[in-house]
Design an enzyme around this catalytic site. Structure first.
Site, PDB file in Angstrom:
ATOM      1  N   ASP A   1      -5.875   7.104   8.038  1.00  0.00           N
ATOM      2  CA  ASP A   1      -6.350   8.475   8.208  1.00  0.00           C
ATOM      3  C   ASP A   1      -6.632   9.096   6.840  1.00  0.00           C
ATOM      4  O   ASP A   1      -6.174  10.191   6.533  1.00  0.00           O
ATOM      5  CB  ASP A   1      -5.311   9.303   8.977  1.00  0.00           C
ATOM      6  CG  ASP A   1      -5.874  10.651   9.435  1.00  0.00           C
ATOM      7  OD1 ASP A   1      -7.111  10.779   9.517  1.00  0.00           O
ATOM      8  OD2 ASP A   1      -5.085  11.574   9.695  1.00  0.00           O
ATOM      9  N   LEU A   2      -7.399   8.379   6.039  1.00  0.00           N
ATOM     10  CA  LEU A   2      -7.723   8.872   4.705  1.00  0.00           C
ATOM     11  C   LEU A   2      -8.751   9.995   4.826  1.00  0.00           C
ATOM     12  O   LEU A   2      -9.920   9.761   5.126  1.00  0.00           O
ATOM     13  CB  LEU A   2      -8.270   7.740   3.838  1.00  0.00           C
ATOM     14  CG  LEU A   2      -8.545   8.090   2.378  1.00  0.00           C
ATOM     15  CD1 LEU A   2      -7.273   8.532   1.674  1.00  0.00           C
ATOM     16  CD2 LEU A   2      -9.179   6.900   1.653  1.00  0.00           C
TER      17      LEU A   2
END
Length: 234
Positions: A166-167
């Protein structure tokens, strides 16, 4: 890292960071009774910010999101102690911190087994005087060196073969010194190969574009190029 094991519970902790009793440090009431709660944040449940002997910390109970989370709030299928969410995130943060990536240091993790499921908690270092990148960019544009520093930090993470699932721009912090921090490594993992890294960067780029349209953050094509320059340096 040290471990405390019993029939239905495991606690992993870093004794150099935690002076308090590992058996009690996951209970918000313990910190409240000693007037050591310094704040809280609402998200998927409450994150408690507490003041330990050695450092300020963030205490989080693992909770599910989405529709399934409304049915099964915080229980996960048990497949072994080392595969619990808390144990995996503790180990990953420890690997990253030791590898030179600026992440919250893991202080303690716990998993409690109930039949075929478990519940989990994590205690990590609280990043001092930090704001997420979106909040910063809503107010001001960042200089070139800051964008390059963000790219360089993402590159360090990738060099350790860690995939941040979930960058996005909310999971990057800047502290009062302008230093870059990466956060929220739940469900992230080590991954071989190289191809996925481009996908990771593309996800990050999409998040900047989304927030530029949604909140009007200071983000231009040149900003992304500076970030890539920092990522590709050396």
């Amino acid at each position: 890292m040290q471990e405390i094991a019993s029939r239905n519970q495991r606690i992993w902790f870093a004794p150099e960071l935690l002076a308090e009793d590992p058996q009690q440090c996951f209970d918000p009431a313990f910190w409240q009774q000693h007037n050591l709660v310094i704040g809280s944040a609402q998200g998927r449940g409450t994150t408690w910010f507490v003041k330990g002997t050695h450092l300020e910390m963030a205490l989080r109970h693992y909770r599910r999101g989405g529709l399934f989370g409304k049915l099964v709030e915080d229980a996960y299928w048990f497949a072994g102690w080392e595969k619990t969410r808390s144990a995996e995130e503790f180990r990953l943060l420890d690997k990253l911190a030791r590898g030179g990536v600026r992440v919250p240091r893991p202080v303690a993790a716990r998993a409690i087994k109930h039949g075929l499921t478990y519940r989990a908690d994590l205690l990590v270092e609280k990043v001092p005087e930090a704001k997420d990148l979106v909040a910063v960019l809503e107010k001001d544009a960042l200089p070139e060196q800051s964008w390059r520093a963000i790219g360089a930090m993402v590159r360090k993470m990738h060099e350790l073969q860690v995939c941040h699932t979930d960058l996005n721009s909310h999971n990057i912090l800047l502290d009062s010194k302008g230093q870059v921090w990466l956060i929220d490594f739940d469900k992230c993992f080590e991954k071989g190969g190289q191809g996925w890294k481009e996908d990771n960067l593309s996800r990050l780029h999409r998040s900047f574009v989304k927030e530029q349209g949604k909140r009007g953050i200071h983000f231009e094509p040149q900003c992304w190029q500076w970030l890539l320059d920092g990522y590709q340096a050396n």
